[in-house]
Write an enzyme that holds these catalytic residues in place. Sequence first.
Site, PDB file in Angstrom:
ATOM      1  CD  GLU A 440      -8.153   4.014  15.346  1.00 30.60           C
ATOM      2  OE1 GLU A 440      -7.468   4.591  16.462  1.00 30.60           O
ATOM      3  OE2 GLU A 440      -9.471   4.017  15.360  1.00 30.60           O
ATOM      4  CD  GLU A 445      -3.914   5.942  20.482  1.00 29.59           C
ATOM      5  OE1 GLU A 445      -4.988   6.435  20.792  1.00 29.59           O
ATOM      6  OE2 GLU A 445      -3.707   4.587  20.362  1.00 29.59           O
TER       7      GLU A 445
END
Length: 562
Positions: A440, A445
């Site tokens: 990932e 974020e």
Amino acid sequence: MSPPRLGTLVTLVLALVAPLLAALPAQAAAALLSQGRPATASSTESAAFPASAAVDGDAGTRWSSAFSDPQWIQVDLGSSAALSQVVLRWEAAHATAFQIQVSANGSAWTTVHTTTSGPGGTQTIDVSGTGRYVRVHGTQRATPWGYSLWEFQVYGTGSGERLLSYGRPGVASSSQHDSTCWECAPARAFDLDPASRWATAAWADPGWIYVDLGATAQITRVVLQWDPAYARAFQIQVSPDASAWTTIYSTTSGTGFKQTLTVSGTGRYVRVYGTQRATSYGYSLWEFQVYGTGGAPITPPSPAPDPADPPRLVWQDEFDGPAGARPDPAKWTVDPGTGPNNELEYYTDNGNAALDGQGRLVMEARKQATPGSACPRDPLTGSTTCQYTSHRMNTGGKFHFTYGRVEARIKVPRGNGLWPAFWMMGADFLTGRPWPYNGEIDIMEVLGKDTRTSHSTVHAPAYNGGGGIGGSYTLPGGADLADDFHVWAAHWDSRGITYTLDGRTVVTLSKEEVERTRGPWVFDHPFYIILNLAVGGDWPGPPDASTPFPARMLVDYVRVYQ
């Protein structure tokens, strides 16, 4: 008898000399070995001047260091080579004093050229040495700036070393096969898949694994990528028959992680024989690679090419279209349902995403219950029915890619419990490989409770969740990210990932360093892009009465360059 003519003399001389010349050993022509090879440096002035730019064959790109002494740049030739010449094409910021050094392992260096009066410009330096790694180590700058090279070219002849163990059969003392290590068979150590591994079933000493190279080989190098269950004491052994073993390397102070061992031995079989475990568990290897000559090697798949320089635009969505239109179904797959990480939203089937008619996608989180759904208990209502809706979409099955610059211009929302994200998942997730084995790559974020800080992280089997590798960063002056659009990007290639925010480097991840200090790098295969706006979850915590709904994440564009 008349004297022979000149042509006859030449013919006689050549006839006499030819056998002598044929008896001399052939000299291989020196070749350019460094172009396109992985390069690293002690520092870079900025993301615009990476180490790779000095070995790309482009005279218009360069590496440039920080403005201090000492600094260095090194190139990995891929295998040991006999070096004959180094060409340095300096920018004005050159080295007055520097050394050219070679190494078998990138750690212990031997100097093959040194000067304290470097003139700059183009320097062609004859050298003599053998190594896989070549380094220019600058100790005195000629200007107040750093060190800068347009080109760093290494010439010589390769050893013919190649990977011998890929796809070859392996045998081990035991193999784990349970819920914590499914099918951790010996073959997993020889498949060039950094997310699969071999592990012993018995947590006892000794433990071993060997590979059959198919024919006798001259072994020059062994690379071990250990799982945390590694060997403190072990030997590398060779054998002609998998019965009588000869030790060619031994240690009682194994370090774990990635170990590159220069060895010399001959055999058909090569074994790692562990005699002392470093942990209470057994022995486990993500990769066991054997290099040398001979054997019966199987050619591995060709690695993906690095992005072009300059890269070209290969995929984009500018979100142009009429207000209210849904995201382009030819580019995006809608991903409805509940989210992971104890999130509180239900992702709708395109009900919470639309174009605004001004070239932007609007992803909207709403305070809106979804009958029949199940979420963790909402602190505000006490209900376990999902009390919020939002949107999640990805390019899975429609656009996958390996390496490039992937970027998006986004305006994030603020508010407790909000969690906007721009990220990527390894495409093998879609065919059944579970997270985090697929890898990932989180590009952006931001937590709605702290919109002055952004986070970029990677997750893999050996480092995931709270142990992911990356960093947090802010805007200059601590400005609020929610006040305007910003461009987040990941510059991804075979050497690692560099994250930027508005063109400014914020996090740099080196593949070599991660493998050496944290575990296998699982990001050299196709990935797909994801955009989502989560509500609640373990990291951001739940929304509260102050959280504004509807909350909107605006995306101006997403682009991929290769």
